[in-house]
Design a protein around this motif. Structure first.
Motif, mmCIF file in Angstrom:
data_model
loop_
_atom_site.group_PDB
_atom_site.id
_atom_site.type_symbol
_atom_site.label_atom_id
_atom_site.label_comp_id
_atom_site.label_asym_id
_atom_site.label_seq_id
_atom_site.Cartn_x
_atom_site.Cartn_y
_atom_site.Cartn_z
ATOM 1 N N THR A 36 0.835 -1.189 0.000
ATOM 2 C CA THR A 36 0.000 0.000 0.000
ATOM 3 C C THR A 36 0.876 1.247 0.000
ATOM 4 O O THR A 36 2.085 1.171 0.237
ATOM 5 N N THR A 37 0.260 2.375 -0.291
ATOM 6 C CA THR A 37 0.948 3.660 -0.231
ATOM 7 C C THR A 37 0.058 4.650 0.505
ATOM 8 O O THR A 37 -1.162 4.487 0.550
ATOM 9 N N PHE A 38 0.680 5.674 1.082
ATOM 10 C CA PHE A 38 -0.076 6.725 1.732
ATOM 11 C C PHE A 38 -0.363 7.820 0.721
ATOM 12 O O PHE A 38 0.521 8.219 -0.043
ATOM 13 N N SER A 39 -1.587 8.300 0.714
ATOM 14 C CA SER A 39 -1.947 9.411 -0.154
ATOM 15 C C SER A 39 -1.440 10.705 0.467
ATOM 16 O O SER A 39 -2.023 11.225 1.413
ATOM 17 N N GLY A 40 -0.305 11.212 -0.048
ATOM 18 C CA GLY A 40 0.282 12.415 0.532
ATOM 19 C C GLY A 40 0.975 12.098 1.845
ATOM 20 O O GLY A 40 1.339 10.959 2.132
ATOM 21 N N LEU A 41 1.120 13.119 2.674
ATOM 22 C CA LEU A 41 1.838 12.978 3.943
ATOM 23 C C LEU A 41 0.920 13.005 5.154
ATOM 24 O O LEU A 41 1.393 12.930 6.290
ATOM 25 N N SER A 42 -0.380 13.121 4.927
ATOM 26 C CA SER A 42 -1.311 13.339 6.033
ATOM 27 C C SER A 42 -1.287 12.210 7.061
ATOM 28 O O SER A 42 -1.311 12.455 8.269
ATOM 29 N N PHE A 43 -1.237 10.956 6.613
ATOM 30 C CA PHE A 43 -1.250 9.836 7.559
ATOM 31 C C PHE A 43 0.045 9.796 8.358
ATOM 32 O O PHE A 43 0.029 9.525 9.566
ATOM 33 N N GLU A 44 1.159 10.083 7.693
ATOM 34 C CA GLU A 44 2.435 10.114 8.395
ATOM 35 C C GLU A 44 2.464 11.227 9.441
ATOM 36 O O GLU A 44 3.094 11.087 10.493
ATOM 37 N N VAL A 45 1.782 12.333 9.158
ATOM 38 C CA VAL A 45 1.698 13.424 10.128
ATOM 39 C C VAL A 45 0.981 12.963 11.384
ATOM 40 O O VAL A 45 1.403 13.258 12.503
ATOM 41 N N LEU A 101 18.804 22.314 5.699
ATOM 42 C CA LEU A 101 19.441 21.296 4.873
ATOM 43 C C LEU A 101 18.498 20.138 4.557
ATOM 44 O O LEU A 101 18.548 19.573 3.465
ATOM 45 N N GLY A 102 17.638 19.792 5.522
ATOM 46 C CA GLY A 102 16.712 18.683 5.318
ATOM 47 C C GLY A 102 15.734 18.938 4.187
ATOM 48 O O GLY A 102 15.459 18.055 3.373
ATOM 49 N N ILE A 103 15.202 20.154 4.117
ATOM 50 C CA ILE A 103 14.265 20.507 3.048
ATOM 51 C C ILE A 103 14.955 20.421 1.692
ATOM 52 O O ILE A 103 14.400 19.904 0.716
ATOM 53 N N GLY A 201 8.117 20.544 13.316
ATOM 54 C CA GLY A 201 8.370 21.316 12.106
ATOM 55 C C GLY A 201 7.994 20.565 10.847
ATOM 56 O O GLY A 201 7.389 21.134 9.926
ATOM 57 N N SER A 202 8.327 19.280 10.790
ATOM 58 C CA SER A 202 7.979 18.482 9.613
ATOM 59 C C SER A 202 6.464 18.338 9.481
ATOM 60 O O SER A 202 5.931 18.276 8.368
ATOM 61 N N ALA A 206 3.808 19.851 6.412
ATOM 62 C CA ALA A 206 2.837 19.004 5.718
ATOM 63 C C ALA A 206 1.402 19.451 5.970
ATOM 64 O O ALA A 206 0.455 18.734 5.635
ATOM 65 N N PHE A 207 1.233 20.640 6.554
ATOM 66 C CA PHE A 207 -0.111 21.116 6.900
ATOM 67 C C PHE A 207 -0.994 21.266 5.666
ATOM 68 O O PHE A 207 -2.197 21.017 5.715
ATOM 69 N N ASP A 208 -0.391 21.684 4.547
ATOM 70 C CA ASP A 208 -1.162 21.839 3.312
ATOM 71 C C ASP A 208 -1.790 20.528 2.896
ATOM 72 O O ASP A 208 -2.903 20.485 2.368
ATOM 73 N N ASP A 209 -1.067 19.446 3.146
ATOM 74 C CA ASP A 209 -1.591 18.124 2.795
ATOM 75 C C ASP A 209 -2.784 17.770 3.677
ATOM 76 O O ASP A 209 -3.746 17.144 3.234
ATOM 77 N N LEU A 210 -2.709 18.182 4.957
ATOM 78 C CA LEU A 210 -3.828 17.943 5.870
ATOM 79 C C LEU A 210 -5.039 18.767 5.456
ATOM 80 O O LEU A 210 -6.177 18.274 5.448
ATOM 81 N N SER A 211 -4.818 20.023 5.112
ATOM 82 C CA SER A 211 -5.915 20.912 4.756
ATOM 83 C C SER A 211 -6.556 20.532 3.428
ATOM 84 O O SER A 211 -7.664 20.952 3.125
ATOM 85 N N ALA A 212 -5.829 19.742 2.630
ATOM 86 C CA ALA A 212 -6.369 19.335 1.331
ATOM 87 C C ALA A 212 -7.424 18.242 1.470
ATOM 88 O O ALA A 212 -8.044 17.844 0.486
ATOM 89 N N GLY A 213 -7.622 17.739 2.670
ATOM 90 C CA GLY A 213 -8.660 16.753 2.912
ATOM 91 C C GLY A 213 -8.244 15.323 2.659
ATOM 92 O O GLY A 213 -9.093 14.435 2.542
ATOM 93 N N ASN A 214 -6.939 15.065 2.605
ATOM 94 C CA ASN A 214 -6.470 13.702 2.335
ATOM 95 C C ASN A 214 -6.749 12.738 3.481
ATOM 96 O O ASN A 214 -6.754 11.531 3.287
#
Length: 277
Positions: A36-45, A101-103, A201-202, A206-214
Protein backbone atom coordinates in the motif's frame (compact mmCIF):
# COMPACT_ATOMS: atom_id res chain seq x y z
CA UNK A 1 -7.05 1.37 5.42
CA UNK A 2 -8.25 -1.17 7.96
CA UNK A 3 -8.10 -0.66 11.71
CA UNK A 4 -5.58 -3.51 12.01
CA UNK A 5 -3.28 -1.88 9.46
CA UNK A 6 -3.59 1.47 11.23
CA UNK A 7 -2.75 -0.21 14.55
CA UNK A 8 0.34 -1.88 13.08
CA UNK A 9 1.57 1.32 11.44
CA UNK A 10 1.05 3.19 14.72
CA UNK A 11 3.01 0.63 16.72
CA UNK A 12 5.81 0.51 14.15
CA UNK A 13 6.10 4.29 14.14
CA UNK A 14 6.05 4.60 17.92
CA UNK A 15 8.56 1.88 18.70
CA UNK A 16 10.98 2.80 15.92
CA UNK A 17 10.83 6.61 16.24
CA UNK A 18 13.09 6.92 19.26
CA UNK A 19 15.16 3.76 18.87
CA UNK A 20 18.27 4.05 16.66
CA UNK A 21 16.73 1.88 13.92
CA UNK A 22 14.99 4.46 11.64
CA UNK A 23 11.21 4.80 11.92
CA UNK A 24 11.01 6.07 8.32
CA UNK A 25 12.61 2.89 7.03
CA UNK A 26 10.23 0.76 9.07
CA UNK A 27 7.17 2.65 7.82
CA UNK A 28 8.33 2.26 4.22
CA UNK A 29 9.02 -1.44 4.79
CA UNK A 30 5.55 -1.85 6.29
CA UNK A 31 4.10 -0.24 3.17
CA UNK A 32 6.07 -2.69 1.03
CA UNK A 33 4.72 -5.59 3.05
CA UNK A 34 1.10 -4.42 2.93
CA UNK A 35 1.43 -3.42 -0.71
CA UNK A 36 0.00 0.00 0.00
CA UNK A 37 0.95 3.66 -0.23
CA UNK A 38 -0.08 6.72 1.73
CA UNK A 39 -1.95 9.41 -0.15
CA UNK A 40 0.28 12.42 0.53
CA UNK A 41 1.84 12.98 3.94
CA UNK A 42 -1.31 13.34 6.03
CA UNK A 43 -1.25 9.84 7.56
CA UNK A 44 2.43 10.11 8.39
CA UNK A 45 1.70 13.42 10.13
CA UNK A 46 -0.85 11.69 12.37
CA UNK A 47 1.74 9.03 13.23
CA UNK A 48 4.36 11.67 14.04
CA UNK A 49 1.93 13.68 16.14
CA UNK A 50 1.45 10.62 18.33
CA UNK A 51 5.21 10.43 18.85
CA UNK A 52 5.60 14.13 19.59
CA UNK A 53 2.78 14.09 22.16
CA UNK A 54 4.51 11.17 23.88
CA UNK A 55 7.91 12.86 24.09
CA UNK A 56 6.41 16.17 25.24
CA UNK A 57 4.45 14.42 27.97
CA UNK A 58 7.47 12.42 29.08
CA UNK A 59 9.81 15.43 29.16
CA UNK A 60 7.14 17.95 30.20
CA UNK A 61 9.10 19.14 33.24
CA UNK A 62 12.23 19.66 31.15
CA UNK A 63 10.25 21.51 28.49
CA UNK A 64 8.58 23.82 31.01
CA UNK A 65 11.83 24.51 32.81
CA UNK A 66 13.76 25.22 29.61
CA UNK A 67 11.13 27.63 28.33
CA UNK A 68 10.89 29.46 31.67
CA UNK A 69 14.63 29.75 32.21
CA UNK A 70 15.23 30.71 28.57
CA UNK A 71 13.06 33.82 28.77
CA UNK A 72 14.05 34.53 32.36
CA UNK A 73 17.70 34.62 31.36
CA UNK A 74 16.89 37.08 28.58
CA UNK A 75 15.47 39.48 31.14
CA UNK A 76 17.79 39.13 34.16
CA UNK A 77 20.93 37.31 32.92
CA UNK A 78 20.98 35.16 36.03
CA UNK A 79 24.07 32.88 36.10
CA UNK A 80 22.00 29.96 37.37
CA UNK A 81 19.78 30.15 34.27
CA UNK A 82 22.70 30.34 31.84
CA UNK A 83 23.17 26.54 31.28
CA UNK A 84 19.48 25.98 30.45
CA UNK A 85 19.42 29.10 28.26
CA UNK A 86 22.32 27.93 26.13
CA UNK A 87 20.99 24.37 26.09
CA UNK A 88 17.86 25.85 24.52
CA UNK A 89 20.02 27.82 22.07
CA UNK A 90 21.80 24.62 21.07
CA UNK A 91 18.45 22.94 20.40
CA UNK A 92 17.44 25.89 18.20
CA UNK A 93 20.74 25.86 16.28
CA UNK A 94 20.57 22.14 15.54
CA UNK A 95 16.92 22.47 14.52
CA UNK A 96 17.65 25.30 12.07
CA UNK A 97 20.51 23.36 10.48
CA UNK A 98 18.33 20.27 10.13
CA UNK A 99 15.36 22.24 8.80
CA UNK A 100 17.25 24.14 6.11
CA UNK A 101 19.44 21.30 4.87
CA UNK A 102 16.71 18.68 5.32
CA UNK A 103 14.27 20.51 3.05
CA UNK A 104 16.93 20.91 0.37
CA UNK A 105 18.01 17.26 0.49
CA UNK A 106 14.48 15.88 0.54
CA UNK A 107 13.45 17.98 -2.45
CA UNK A 108 16.63 17.04 -4.30
CA UNK A 109 16.49 13.27 -3.81
CA UNK A 110 12.68 12.92 -3.52
CA UNK A 111 11.41 9.37 -4.10
CA UNK A 112 14.72 8.01 -5.40
CA UNK A 113 15.72 7.20 -1.81
CA UNK A 114 12.77 4.92 -1.10
CA UNK A 115 14.17 1.79 -2.70
CA UNK A 116 15.03 -1.49 -0.97
CA UNK A 117 18.74 -1.25 -1.82
CA UNK A 118 19.01 2.32 -0.55
CA UNK A 119 17.14 1.53 2.67
CA UNK A 120 19.25 -1.57 3.30
CA UNK A 121 22.47 0.36 2.70
CA UNK A 122 21.40 3.15 5.05
CA UNK A 123 20.46 0.64 7.76
CA UNK A 124 23.87 -1.01 7.40
CA UNK A 125 25.60 2.37 7.71
CA UNK A 126 23.60 3.09 10.86
CA UNK A 127 24.69 -0.27 12.27
CA UNK A 128 28.35 0.39 11.46
CA UNK A 129 28.36 3.72 13.28
CA UNK A 130 26.59 2.21 16.27
CA UNK A 131 29.40 -0.35 16.51
CA UNK A 132 32.03 2.36 16.13
CA UNK A 133 30.58 4.41 18.98
CA UNK A 134 30.22 1.31 21.14
CA UNK A 135 33.51 -0.47 20.48
CA UNK A 136 36.03 2.14 19.40
CA UNK A 137 35.02 5.34 21.14
CA UNK A 138 35.37 6.18 24.80
CA UNK A 139 32.18 7.81 26.07
CA UNK A 140 32.84 11.33 27.32
CA UNK A 141 31.76 12.93 30.57
CA UNK A 142 30.66 16.39 29.46
CA UNK A 143 27.19 17.50 30.57
CA UNK A 144 24.91 20.13 29.08
CA UNK A 145 26.81 22.76 31.10
CA UNK A 146 29.92 22.00 29.04
CA UNK A 147 28.14 21.88 25.67
CA UNK A 148 29.35 24.23 22.95
CA UNK A 149 28.10 25.81 19.74
CA UNK A 150 30.23 23.30 17.83
CA UNK A 151 28.40 20.38 19.49
CA UNK A 152 25.03 21.68 18.28
CA UNK A 153 26.33 22.15 14.73
CA UNK A 154 27.70 18.59 14.61
CA UNK A 155 24.47 17.11 15.97
CA UNK A 156 22.37 19.26 13.64
CA UNK A 157 24.36 18.09 10.61
CA UNK A 158 24.11 14.48 11.75
CA UNK A 159 20.37 14.81 12.27
CA UNK A 160 20.03 16.08 8.70
CA UNK A 161 21.19 12.68 7.46
CA UNK A 162 17.93 11.21 8.79
CA UNK A 163 16.24 12.53 5.66
CA UNK A 164 17.60 9.36 4.06
CA UNK A 165 15.35 6.35 4.84
CA UNK A 166 17.32 3.90 6.96
CA UNK A 167 19.37 6.58 8.71
CA UNK A 168 17.89 6.89 12.18
CA UNK A 169 17.24 10.43 13.46
CA UNK A 170 17.61 9.37 17.08
CA UNK A 171 20.59 7.20 16.18
CA UNK A 172 22.40 9.92 14.24
CA UNK A 173 21.91 12.55 16.94
CA UNK A 174 22.87 10.13 19.71
CA UNK A 175 26.00 9.00 17.87
CA UNK A 176 27.04 12.57 17.04
CA UNK A 177 26.48 13.73 20.62
CA UNK A 178 28.51 10.85 22.03
CA UNK A 179 31.30 11.37 19.50
CA UNK A 180 31.38 15.02 20.58
CA UNK A 181 32.24 13.89 24.10
CA UNK A 182 28.89 14.27 25.84
CA UNK A 183 27.98 11.68 28.44
CA UNK A 184 25.18 9.21 27.78
CA UNK A 185 22.55 10.99 29.88
CA UNK A 186 23.14 14.37 28.22
CA UNK A 187 23.31 12.86 24.73
CA UNK A 188 20.04 10.97 25.19
CA UNK A 189 18.25 13.98 26.73
CA UNK A 190 19.49 16.30 23.97
CA UNK A 191 18.41 13.82 21.28
CA UNK A 192 14.92 13.45 22.72
CA UNK A 193 14.32 17.17 23.28
CA UNK A 194 15.68 17.93 19.82
CA UNK A 195 13.07 15.61 18.33
CA UNK A 196 10.23 17.90 19.46
CA UNK A 197 10.88 20.90 17.17
CA UNK A 198 12.06 18.66 14.32
CA UNK A 199 8.98 16.41 14.29
CA UNK A 200 6.70 19.38 14.91
CA UNK A 201 8.37 21.32 12.11
CA UNK A 202 7.98 18.48 9.61
CA UNK A 203 4.30 18.22 10.59
CA UNK A 204 3.77 21.95 10.04
CA UNK A 205 5.38 21.69 6.59
CA UNK A 206 2.84 19.00 5.72
CA UNK A 207 -0.11 21.12 6.90
CA UNK A 208 -1.16 21.84 3.31
CA UNK A 209 -1.59 18.12 2.79
CA UNK A 210 -3.83 17.94 5.87
CA UNK A 211 -5.92 20.91 4.76
CA UNK A 212 -6.37 19.34 1.33
CA UNK A 213 -8.66 16.75 2.91
CA UNK A 214 -6.47 13.70 2.33
CA UNK A 215 -7.22 12.41 5.83
CA UNK A 216 -10.74 11.53 4.76
CA UNK A 217 -9.44 8.72 2.59
CA UNK A 218 -8.23 6.79 5.65
CA UNK A 219 -11.36 6.92 7.78
CA UNK A 220 -11.84 8.42 11.23
CA UNK A 221 -11.46 5.24 13.30
CA UNK A 222 -8.17 4.10 11.67
CA UNK A 223 -6.72 7.58 12.19
CA UNK A 224 -7.65 7.58 15.89
CA UNK A 225 -6.25 4.07 16.32
CA UNK A 226 -3.01 4.99 14.51
CA UNK A 227 -2.54 8.13 16.63
CA UNK A 228 -3.16 6.35 19.95
CA UNK A 229 -1.00 3.37 18.95
CA UNK A 230 1.83 5.73 17.99
CA UNK A 231 1.50 7.70 21.23
CA UNK A 232 1.45 4.67 23.53
CA UNK A 233 4.20 2.75 21.74
CA UNK A 234 6.33 5.92 21.52
CA UNK A 235 6.05 6.32 25.29
CA UNK A 236 7.07 2.69 25.76
CA UNK A 237 9.99 3.19 23.37
CA UNK A 238 11.21 6.26 25.25
CA UNK A 239 11.06 4.58 28.66
CA UNK A 240 12.67 1.39 27.40
CA UNK A 241 15.50 3.12 25.50
CA UNK A 242 16.48 5.30 28.46
CA UNK A 243 16.55 2.28 30.76
CA UNK A 244 18.37 0.15 28.20
CA UNK A 245 21.12 2.68 27.52
CA UNK A 246 21.83 2.84 31.23
CA UNK A 247 22.38 -0.91 31.31
CA UNK A 248 22.82 -2.22 27.80
CA UNK A 249 24.84 -1.60 24.68
CA UNK A 250 24.21 0.01 21.32
CA UNK A 251 25.66 -3.00 19.53
CA UNK A 252 22.34 -4.85 19.83
CA UNK A 253 20.68 -2.14 17.75
CA UNK A 254 23.53 -2.45 15.24
CA UNK A 255 22.92 -6.18 14.87
CA UNK A 256 19.22 -5.52 14.37
CA UNK A 257 20.00 -2.97 11.63
CA UNK A 258 22.24 -5.49 9.84
CA UNK A 259 19.59 -8.20 10.07
CA UNK A 260 16.87 -5.89 8.81
CA UNK A 261 19.11 -4.71 5.96
CA UNK A 262 19.58 -8.33 4.84
CA UNK A 263 15.84 -8.97 4.98
CA UNK A 264 15.10 -5.81 3.00
CA UNK A 265 17.62 -6.42 0.24
CA UNK A 266 16.78 -10.14 -0.17
CA UNK A 267 13.01 -10.12 0.19
CA UNK A 268 11.87 -6.70 -0.97
CA UNK A 269 14.41 -6.16 -3.71
CA UNK A 270 13.67 -9.58 -5.22
CA UNK A 271 10.03 -8.65 -5.57
CA UNK A 272 8.66 -10.81 -2.79
CA UNK A 273 6.32 -7.98 -1.92
CA UNK A 274 4.91 -5.05 -3.83
CA UNK A 275 7.05 -1.93 -3.94
CA UNK A 276 5.94 1.54 -3.06
CA UNK A 277 5.54 3.99 -5.93
Amino acid sequence: MSVIEALIFGIVQGIAEFLPISSTAHIIIAQFIFGTTFSGLSFEVILHLGSIVAVVLYFRRDCIRLVNTFFRYLSNRSPQDRPDFFFGIYIIIATIITGVLGIFLEDFFAETMKTPVFIASALAITGIFLIIIEKFHQIGNRTEKEMTFFDSVIVGLAQTLAVFPGISRSGSTLIAALLSGLNRETAVRYSFLLSIPVILGSSVLAFDDLSAGNLGTFGTLPLIVAFLASLISSWIGIVWLIQFLNKGRLIYFALYCFLLAIIVVTMLNNGTVTSVN
